[in-house]
Design an enzyme around this catalytic site. Sequence first.
Site, PDB file in Angstrom:
ATOM      1  N   ASP A  51      28.853  59.815  32.198  1.00  0.00           N
ATOM      2  CA  ASP A  51      29.136  58.653  31.358  1.00  0.00           C
ATOM      3  C   ASP A  51      30.468  58.960  30.679  1.00  0.00           C
ATOM      4  O   ASP A  51      30.553  59.875  29.862  1.00  0.00           O
ATOM      5  CB  ASP A  51      28.014  58.478  30.323  1.00  0.00           C
ATOM      6  CG  ASP A  51      28.258  57.277  29.416  1.00  0.00           C
ATOM      7  OD1 ASP A  51      29.415  56.821  29.308  1.00  0.00           O
ATOM      8  OD2 ASP A  51      27.285  56.798  28.802  1.00  0.00           O
ATOM      9  N   VAL A  52      31.513  58.194  31.020  1.00  0.00           N
ATOM     10  CA  VAL A  52      32.843  58.524  30.495  1.00  0.00           C
ATOM     11  C   VAL A  52      32.933  58.373  28.977  1.00  0.00           C
ATOM     12  O   VAL A  52      33.860  58.909  28.350  1.00  0.00           O
ATOM     13  CB  VAL A  52      33.973  57.706  31.176  1.00  0.00           C
ATOM     14  CG1 VAL A  52      34.065  58.005  32.655  1.00  0.00           C
ATOM     15  CG2 VAL A  52      33.807  56.202  30.918  1.00  0.00           C
ATOM     16  N   TYR A  72      37.561  43.089  25.107  1.00  0.00           N
ATOM     17  CA  TYR A  72      38.001  43.552  26.434  1.00  0.00           C
ATOM     18  C   TYR A  72      39.532  43.575  26.512  1.00  0.00           C
ATOM     19  O   TYR A  72      40.124  44.570  26.938  1.00  0.00           O
ATOM     20  CB  TYR A  72      37.434  42.639  27.522  1.00  0.00           C
ATOM     21  CG  TYR A  72      37.802  43.076  28.929  1.00  0.00           C
ATOM     22  CD1 TYR A  72      37.053  44.035  29.607  1.00  0.00           C
ATOM     23  CD2 TYR A  72      38.911  42.537  29.585  1.00  0.00           C
ATOM     24  CE1 TYR A  72      37.394  44.438  30.900  1.00  0.00           C
ATOM     25  CE2 TYR A  72      39.252  42.929  30.870  1.00  0.00           C
ATOM     26  CZ  TYR A  72      38.493  43.881  31.524  1.00  0.00           C
ATOM     27  OH  TYR A  72      38.846  44.286  32.798  1.00  0.00           O
ATOM     28  N   ASN A  84      38.871  54.620  36.392  1.00  0.00           N
ATOM     29  CA  ASN A  84      38.529  53.249  36.778  1.00  0.00           C
ATOM     30  C   ASN A  84      37.320  52.686  36.041  1.00  0.00           C
ATOM     31  O   ASN A  84      37.204  51.471  35.896  1.00  0.00           O
ATOM     32  CB  ASN A  84      38.280  53.250  38.303  1.00  0.00           C
ATOM     33  CG  ASN A  84      37.518  52.033  38.768  1.00  0.00           C
ATOM     34  OD1 ASN A  84      38.069  50.939  38.866  1.00  0.00           O
ATOM     35  ND2 ASN A  84      36.222  52.224  39.051  1.00  0.00           N
ATOM     36  N   LYS A 121      41.943  46.958  27.009  1.00  0.00           N
ATOM     37  CA  LYS A 121      42.846  47.158  28.148  1.00  0.00           C
ATOM     38  C   LYS A 121      44.306  47.223  27.687  1.00  0.00           C
ATOM     39  O   LYS A 121      45.123  47.898  28.313  1.00  0.00           O
ATOM     40  CB  LYS A 121      42.650  46.053  29.181  1.00  0.00           C
ATOM     41  CG  LYS A 121      41.270  46.096  29.860  1.00  0.00           C
ATOM     42  CD  LYS A 121      41.087  47.360  30.707  1.00  0.00           C
ATOM     43  CE  LYS A 121      39.812  47.334  31.527  1.00  0.00           C
ATOM     44  NZ  LYS A 121      39.676  48.493  32.430  1.00  0.00           N
TER      45      LYS A 121
HETATM   46  N1  LIG Z   1      36.437  42.918  39.006  1.00  0.00           N
HETATM   47  C1  LIG Z   1      37.457  42.368  38.374  1.00  0.00           C
HETATM   48  O1  LIG Z   1      37.695  41.149  38.515  1.00  0.00           O
HETATM   49  C2  LIG Z   1      38.341  43.207  37.481  1.00  0.00           C
HETATM   50  C3  LIG Z   1      39.463  42.574  36.908  1.00  0.00           C
HETATM   51  C4  LIG Z   1      40.294  43.311  36.075  1.00  0.00           C
HETATM   52  C5  LIG Z   1      40.025  44.641  35.818  1.00  0.00           C
HETATM   53  N2  LIG Z   1      38.931  45.224  36.386  1.00  0.00           N
HETATM   54  C6  LIG Z   1      38.677  46.638  36.055  1.00  0.00           C
HETATM   55  O2  LIG Z   1      38.419  47.369  37.234  1.00  0.00           O
HETATM   56  C7  LIG Z   1      37.575  48.481  36.894  1.00  0.00           C
HETATM   57  C8  LIG Z   1      36.427  48.552  37.884  1.00  0.00           C
HETATM   58  O3  LIG Z   1      35.636  47.386  37.748  1.00  0.00           O
HETATM   59  P1  LIG Z   1      34.820  46.716  38.956  1.00  0.00           P
HETATM   60  O4  LIG Z   1      35.207  45.295  39.010  1.00  0.00           O
HETATM   61  O5  LIG Z   1      34.901  47.558  40.158  1.00  0.00           O
HETATM   62  O6  LIG Z   1      33.360  46.746  38.284  1.00  0.00           O
HETATM   63  P2  LIG Z   1      31.919  47.231  38.828  1.00  0.00           P
HETATM   64  O7  LIG Z   1      30.964  46.828  37.756  1.00  0.00           O
HETATM   65  O8  LIG Z   1      31.694  46.762  40.230  1.00  0.00           O
HETATM   66  O9  LIG Z   1      32.103  48.810  38.833  1.00  0.00           O
HETATM   67  C9  LIG Z   1      32.338  49.514  37.639  1.00  0.00           C
HETATM   68  C10 LIG Z   1      31.978  50.950  37.854  1.00  0.00           C
HETATM   69  O10 LIG Z   1      32.161  51.656  36.603  1.00  0.00           O
HETATM   70  C11 LIG Z   1      30.937  52.314  36.295  1.00  0.00           C
HETATM   71  N3  LIG Z   1      30.795  52.495  34.853  1.00  0.00           N
HETATM   72  C12 LIG Z   1      30.654  51.544  33.911  1.00  0.00           C
HETATM   73  N4  LIG Z   1      30.541  52.127  32.702  1.00  0.00           N
HETATM   74  C13 LIG Z   1      30.631  53.466  32.900  1.00  0.00           C
HETATM   75  C14 LIG Z   1      30.572  54.586  32.058  1.00  0.00           C
HETATM   76  N5  LIG Z   1      30.412  54.473  30.730  1.00  0.00           N
HETATM   77  N6  LIG Z   1      30.692  55.819  32.605  1.00  0.00           N
HETATM   78  C15 LIG Z   1      30.859  55.965  33.945  1.00  0.00           C
HETATM   79  N7  LIG Z   1      30.903  54.946  34.801  1.00  0.00           N
HETATM   80  C16 LIG Z   1      30.784  53.697  34.282  1.00  0.00           C
HETATM   81  C17 LIG Z   1      29.855  51.449  36.928  1.00  0.00           C
HETATM   82  O11 LIG Z   1      28.655  52.146  37.060  1.00  0.00           O
HETATM   83  C18 LIG Z   1      30.531  51.147  38.260  1.00  0.00           C
HETATM   84  O12 LIG Z   1      30.449  52.263  39.116  1.00  0.00           O
HETATM   85  C19 LIG Z   1      37.139  48.280  35.449  1.00  0.00           C
HETATM   86  O13 LIG Z   1      37.905  49.123  34.615  1.00  0.00           O
HETATM   87  C20 LIG Z   1      37.452  46.827  35.187  1.00  0.00           C
HETATM   88  O14 LIG Z   1      37.718  46.562  33.832  1.00  0.00           O
HETATM   89  C21 LIG Z   1      38.078  44.533  37.206  1.00  0.00           C
END
Ligand SMILES: NC(=O)c1ccc[n+]([C@@H]2O[C@H](COP(=O)([O-])OP(=O)(O)OC[C@H]3O[C@@H](n4cnc5c(N)ncnc54)[C@H](O)[C@@H]3O)[C@@H](O)[C@H]2O)c1
Length: 253
Positions: A63-64, A156, A90, A160
Amino acid sequence: MGRLDGKVCIVTGASAGIGRATALLFAQEGAKVIAAARREDLLKELCEEAAGLSGEMDYSVTDVGDPSAVVSMVKKAVDRFGRLDVAVNNAGIMDDNTAVADMSDEMLETIFRTNTFGLMYCLREECRQFLAQGEGGVIVNICSVGATHQTAGAAYCASKGAVLAVTKNTAYMYKNDEIRCNAISPGGVVTDIPLVMPPADEFGFSRTSELLNFSGELAMPEDLADAILFLASDQSRYVNGEEIKCDGGWTCF
Ligand SMILES: NC(=O)c1ccc[n+]([C@@H]2O[C@H](COP(=O)([O-])OP(=O)(O)OC[C@H]3O[C@@H](n4cnc5c(N)ncnc54)[C@H](O)[C@@H]3O)[C@@H](O)[C@H]2O)c1
Protein backbone atom coordinates in the site's frame (compact mmCIF):
# COMPACT_ATOMS: atom_id res chain seq x y z
CA MET A 1 16.90 -6.88 -28.08
CA GLY A 2 14.45 -5.34 -25.60
CA ARG A 3 14.45 -1.66 -24.74
CA LEU A 4 14.77 -2.43 -21.01
CA ASP A 5 17.02 -5.50 -21.15
CA GLY A 6 18.24 -6.37 -17.64
CA LYS A 7 16.86 -3.16 -16.08
CA VAL A 8 15.33 -3.57 -12.65
CA CYS A 9 11.98 -1.75 -12.60
CA ILE A 10 9.29 -1.13 -10.00
CA VAL A 11 5.73 -0.45 -11.20
CA THR A 12 3.21 0.57 -8.53
CA GLY A 13 -0.51 -0.01 -8.97
CA ALA A 14 0.41 -2.98 -11.16
CA SER A 15 -2.62 -5.14 -10.40
CA ALA A 16 -4.91 -3.33 -12.86
CA GLY A 17 -5.22 -0.81 -15.67
CA ILE A 18 -2.24 1.27 -16.77
CA GLY A 19 0.14 -0.26 -14.20
CA ARG A 20 -0.67 -3.82 -15.26
CA ALA A 21 -0.17 -3.05 -18.96
CA THR A 22 3.11 -1.28 -18.15
CA ALA A 23 4.47 -4.15 -16.04
CA LEU A 24 3.73 -6.60 -18.87
CA LEU A 25 5.26 -4.37 -21.55
CA PHE A 26 8.39 -3.85 -19.45
CA ALA A 27 8.78 -7.63 -18.99
CA GLN A 28 8.27 -8.06 -22.73
CA GLU A 29 11.11 -5.54 -23.25
CA GLY A 30 13.49 -7.61 -21.09
CA ALA A 31 13.09 -5.87 -17.71
CA LYS A 32 13.21 -7.48 -14.28
CA VAL A 33 9.97 -6.12 -12.85
CA ILE A 34 8.69 -5.81 -9.30
CA ALA A 35 4.92 -5.41 -9.65
CA ALA A 36 3.56 -3.61 -6.58
CA ALA A 37 -0.05 -3.25 -5.45
CA ARG A 38 -2.28 -4.23 -2.53
CA ARG A 39 -4.02 -7.35 -3.89
CA GLU A 40 -1.76 -10.41 -3.77
CA ASP A 41 -4.05 -12.69 -5.79
CA LEU A 42 -4.02 -10.27 -8.73
CA LEU A 43 -0.25 -9.82 -8.51
CA LYS A 44 0.28 -13.59 -8.55
CA GLU A 45 -1.93 -13.86 -11.64
CA LEU A 46 0.07 -11.11 -13.34
CA CYS A 47 3.40 -12.85 -12.60
CA GLU A 48 2.00 -16.06 -14.09
CA GLU A 49 0.96 -14.16 -17.21
CA ALA A 50 4.46 -12.67 -17.50
CA ALA A 51 6.20 -16.06 -17.17
CA GLY A 52 6.61 -16.53 -20.94
CA LEU A 53 8.06 -13.07 -21.58
CA SER A 54 11.76 -12.31 -22.06
CA GLY A 55 12.19 -10.49 -18.74
CA GLU A 56 11.33 -11.58 -15.19
CA MET A 57 8.58 -10.55 -12.80
CA ASP A 58 8.05 -10.81 -9.07
CA TYR A 59 5.70 -8.87 -6.83
CA SER A 60 5.53 -6.83 -3.65
CA VAL A 61 2.27 -6.46 -1.73
CA THR A 62 2.39 -2.72 -1.07
CA ASP A 63 0.00 0.00 0.00
CA VAL A 64 1.88 3.09 -1.20
CA GLY A 65 0.17 5.17 1.50
CA ASP A 66 2.17 3.27 4.13
CA PRO A 67 5.77 4.53 4.24
CA SER A 68 7.13 1.34 5.83
CA ALA A 69 5.52 -0.77 3.07
CA VAL A 70 7.23 1.44 0.48
CA VAL A 71 10.62 0.85 2.15
CA SER A 72 9.94 -2.91 1.91
CA MET A 73 8.96 -2.57 -1.77
CA VAL A 74 12.30 -1.01 -2.74
CA LYS A 75 14.15 -3.52 -0.53
CA LYS A 76 12.34 -6.33 -2.34
CA ALA A 77 13.63 -5.07 -5.70
CA VAL A 78 17.20 -4.89 -4.37
CA ASP A 79 17.06 -8.25 -2.55
CA ARG A 80 15.48 -10.02 -5.53
CA PHE A 81 17.26 -8.41 -8.48
CA GLY A 82 20.30 -6.68 -6.92
CA ARG A 83 19.55 -3.02 -7.69
CA LEU A 84 16.97 -0.52 -8.98
CA ASP A 85 17.09 1.24 -12.36
CA VAL A 86 13.55 2.45 -13.16
CA ALA A 87 10.45 3.27 -11.11
CA VAL A 88 6.94 3.95 -12.42
CA ASN A 89 4.86 5.57 -9.69
CA ASN A 90 1.40 4.84 -11.02
CA ALA A 91 -0.85 3.83 -8.08
CA GLY A 92 -3.72 6.27 -7.86
CA ILE A 93 -7.40 6.70 -7.08
CA MET A 94 -10.16 9.08 -8.21
CA ASP A 95 -12.32 11.29 -6.04
CA ASP A 96 -16.09 11.87 -6.29
CA ASN A 97 -15.81 15.07 -8.36
CA THR A 98 -16.68 17.34 -5.42
CA ALA A 99 -15.90 21.04 -5.62
CA VAL A 100 -13.99 22.34 -2.61
CA ALA A 101 -16.98 23.66 -0.63
CA ASP A 102 -18.54 20.18 -0.56
CA MET A 103 -15.31 18.21 0.00
CA SER A 104 -15.13 16.03 3.13
CA ASP A 105 -12.01 15.69 5.29
CA GLU A 106 -12.13 11.97 4.57
CA MET A 107 -12.08 12.46 0.78
CA LEU A 108 -9.19 14.92 0.98
CA GLU A 109 -7.17 12.63 3.24
CA THR A 110 -7.92 9.45 1.25
CA ILE A 111 -6.98 10.97 -2.10
CA PHE A 112 -3.81 12.66 -0.87
CA ARG A 113 -2.76 9.55 1.10
CA THR A 114 -2.44 7.52 -2.12
CA ASN A 115 -1.96 10.02 -4.96
CA THR A 116 0.40 12.47 -3.28
CA PHE A 117 1.86 11.15 -0.02
CA GLY A 118 2.08 7.63 -1.48
CA LEU A 119 3.84 8.81 -4.62
CA MET A 120 6.22 10.95 -2.56
CA TYR A 121 7.04 8.06 -0.19
CA CYS A 122 7.92 6.04 -3.31
CA LEU A 123 10.01 8.86 -4.79
CA ARG A 124 11.92 9.23 -1.52
CA GLU A 125 12.90 5.57 -1.28
CA GLU A 126 13.65 5.25 -4.99
CA CYS A 127 15.92 8.32 -4.97
CA ARG A 128 17.68 7.08 -1.82
CA GLN A 129 18.40 3.82 -3.61
CA PHE A 130 19.57 5.55 -6.80
CA LEU A 131 21.88 7.84 -4.81
CA ALA A 132 23.31 4.86 -2.86
CA GLN A 133 24.04 3.06 -6.14
CA GLY A 134 25.63 6.22 -7.58
CA GLU A 135 24.70 5.47 -11.20
CA GLY A 136 21.54 7.54 -11.68
CA GLY A 137 18.07 6.20 -12.31
CA VAL A 138 14.80 6.87 -14.09
CA ILE A 139 11.42 7.79 -12.62
CA VAL A 140 8.09 8.10 -14.41
CA ASN A 141 5.28 9.55 -12.30
CA ILE A 142 1.72 8.98 -13.48
CA CYS A 143 -0.01 12.31 -13.13
CA SER A 144 -3.27 13.32 -14.90
CA VAL A 145 -4.65 16.02 -17.17
CA GLY A 146 -6.55 16.86 -13.97
CA ALA A 147 -3.36 18.53 -12.70
CA THR A 148 -3.99 21.40 -15.12
CA HIS A 149 -7.58 20.90 -16.34
CA GLN A 150 -10.68 20.48 -14.19
CA THR A 151 -11.54 16.88 -15.07
CA ALA A 152 -12.24 15.75 -11.49
CA GLY A 153 -12.90 17.13 -8.02
CA ALA A 154 -10.79 19.53 -5.96
CA ALA A 155 -8.97 16.78 -4.03
CA TYR A 156 -7.97 14.74 -7.08
CA CYS A 157 -6.89 17.73 -9.19
CA ALA A 158 -4.86 19.18 -6.31
CA SER A 159 -3.27 15.78 -5.57
CA LYS A 160 -2.11 15.54 -9.19
CA GLY A 161 -0.98 19.18 -9.28
CA ALA A 162 1.38 18.25 -6.47
CA VAL A 163 2.65 15.29 -8.52
CA LEU A 164 3.58 17.69 -11.33
CA ALA A 165 5.39 19.97 -8.88
CA VAL A 166 7.37 17.20 -7.22
CA THR A 167 8.30 15.75 -10.63
CA LYS A 168 10.00 19.01 -11.59
CA ASN A 169 11.53 19.46 -8.13
CA THR A 170 13.06 15.97 -8.19
CA ALA A 171 14.37 16.42 -11.73
CA TYR A 172 16.05 19.67 -10.72
CA MET A 173 17.44 18.47 -7.38
CA TYR A 174 19.09 15.34 -8.80
CA LYS A 175 19.95 16.56 -12.31
CA ASN A 176 23.68 16.27 -11.56
CA ASP A 177 23.20 12.76 -10.12
CA GLU A 178 21.87 11.47 -13.47
CA ILE A 179 18.41 10.83 -12.01
CA ARG A 180 15.72 11.66 -14.58
CA CYS A 181 12.18 12.30 -13.36
CA ASN A 182 9.28 12.85 -15.78
CA ALA A 183 5.50 12.58 -15.72
CA ILE A 184 2.86 11.14 -18.02
CA SER A 185 -0.59 12.72 -17.78
CA PRO A 186 -3.30 10.42 -19.11
CA GLY A 187 -6.61 11.78 -20.35
CA GLY A 188 -9.45 9.25 -20.40
CA VAL A 189 -8.32 5.62 -20.27
CA VAL A 190 -10.43 2.44 -20.19
CA THR A 191 -9.47 0.98 -16.79
CA ASP A 192 -11.04 -0.10 -13.49
CA ILE A 193 -10.85 3.43 -12.10
CA PRO A 194 -14.57 4.28 -12.64
CA LEU A 195 -15.53 0.99 -10.96
CA VAL A 196 -13.63 1.80 -7.76
CA MET A 197 -14.34 5.54 -7.57
CA PRO A 198 -16.96 6.81 -5.12
CA PRO A 199 -20.40 7.84 -6.48
CA ALA A 200 -20.11 11.19 -8.24
CA ASP A 201 -21.24 14.36 -6.52
CA GLU A 202 -24.10 15.90 -8.49
CA PHE A 203 -22.88 19.49 -8.66
CA GLY A 204 -19.22 18.59 -9.18
CA PHE A 205 -20.03 16.11 -11.92
CA SER A 206 -22.27 18.63 -13.69
CA ARG A 207 -19.16 20.87 -13.96
CA THR A 208 -16.56 18.20 -14.91
CA SER A 209 -18.87 16.46 -17.39
CA GLU A 210 -18.79 19.60 -19.57
CA LEU A 211 -15.10 18.81 -20.16
CA LEU A 212 -15.63 15.05 -20.47
CA ASN A 213 -17.73 15.77 -23.57
CA PHE A 214 -14.54 16.95 -25.36
CA SER A 215 -12.47 13.89 -24.53
CA GLY A 216 -13.24 11.88 -27.68
CA GLU A 217 -12.24 8.26 -27.92
CA LEU A 218 -10.73 6.85 -24.72
CA ALA A 219 -7.24 5.34 -24.66
CA MET A 220 -6.48 1.73 -23.79
CA PRO A 221 -3.97 1.04 -20.98
CA GLU A 222 -1.48 -0.23 -23.60
CA ASP A 223 -1.47 3.24 -25.24
CA LEU A 224 -0.25 4.67 -21.95
CA ALA A 225 2.26 1.85 -21.41
CA ASP A 226 3.94 2.71 -24.74
CA ALA A 227 4.39 6.34 -23.68
CA ILE A 228 5.67 5.26 -20.25
CA LEU A 229 8.18 2.92 -21.92
CA PHE A 230 9.58 5.86 -23.91
CA LEU A 231 10.20 7.85 -20.73
CA ALA A 232 11.59 4.79 -18.91
CA SER A 233 14.04 3.86 -21.66
CA ASP A 234 17.27 5.47 -22.86
CA GLN A 235 15.39 6.78 -25.90
CA SER A 236 14.32 9.70 -23.70
CA ARG A 237 17.80 10.18 -22.16
CA TYR A 238 17.72 13.99 -22.59
CA VAL A 239 14.12 14.44 -21.41
CA ASN A 240 13.98 15.51 -17.77
CA GLY A 241 11.43 17.32 -15.59
CA GLU A 242 8.78 17.11 -18.32
CA GLU A 243 5.11 16.24 -18.39
CA ILE A 244 3.88 14.42 -21.49
CA LYS A 245 0.13 14.55 -21.87
CA CYS A 246 -1.21 11.34 -23.37
CA ASP A 247 -4.80 12.39 -23.92
CA GLY A 248 -5.40 12.14 -27.68
CA GLY A 249 -5.62 15.94 -27.87
CA TRP A 250 -8.42 16.27 -25.31
CA THR A 251 -6.92 19.32 -23.59
CA CYS A 252 -6.05 21.20 -26.80
CA PHE A 253 -9.32 23.10 -26.82
N1 LIG B 1 -8.01 5.86 -16.15
C1 LIG B 1 -7.96 7.16 -16.40
O1 LIG B 1 -8.82 7.68 -17.15
C2 LIG B 1 -6.87 8.01 -15.79
C3 LIG B 1 -6.83 9.37 -16.18
C4 LIG B 1 -5.85 10.18 -15.63
C5 LIG B 1 -4.93 9.67 -14.73
N2 LIG B 1 -5.00 8.36 -14.38
C6 LIG B 1 -4.02 7.87 -13.39
O2 LIG B 1 -3.44 6.67 -13.85
C7 LIG B 1 -3.03 5.91 -12.70
C8 LIG B 1 -3.51 4.47 -12.86
O3 LIG B 1 -4.93 4.47 -12.88
P1 LIG B 1 -5.81 3.39 -13.69
O4 LIG B 1 -6.75 4.15 -14.53
O5 LIG B 1 -4.94 2.36 -14.28
O6 LIG B 1 -6.67 2.84 -12.45
P2 LIG B 1 -7.02 1.34 -11.95
O7 LIG B 1 -8.00 1.54 -10.85
O8 LIG B 1 -7.38 0.47 -13.11
O9 LIG B 1 -5.62 0.87 -11.37
C9 LIG B 1 -5.04 1.53 -10.27
C10 LIG B 1 -4.04 0.61 -9.64
O10 LIG B 1 -3.49 1.28 -8.47
C11 LIG B 1 -3.67 0.41 -7.36
N3 LIG B 1 -3.75 1.17 -6.12
C12 LIG B 1 -4.72 2.03 -5.74
N4 LIG B 1 -4.43 2.52 -4.52
C13 LIG B 1 -3.26 1.95 -4.14
C14 LIG B 1 -2.46 2.03 -2.98
N5 LIG B 1 -2.79 2.82 -1.95
N6 LIG B 1 -1.32 1.30 -2.93
C15 LIG B 1 -0.97 0.50 -3.96
N7 LIG B 1 -1.69 0.36 -5.07
C16 LIG B 1 -2.83 1.08 -5.16
C17 LIG B 1 -4.92 -0.40 -7.69
O11 LIG B 1 -5.00 -1.55 -6.90
C18 LIG B 1 -4.64 -0.69 -9.16
O12 LIG B 1 -3.68 -1.71 -9.29
C19 LIG B 1 -3.60 6.61 -11.48
O13 LIG B 1 -2.57 7.35 -10.85
C20 LIG B 1 -4.65 7.53 -12.06
O14 LIG B 1 -4.86 8.68 -11.27
C21 LIG B 1 -5.96 7.52 -14.88
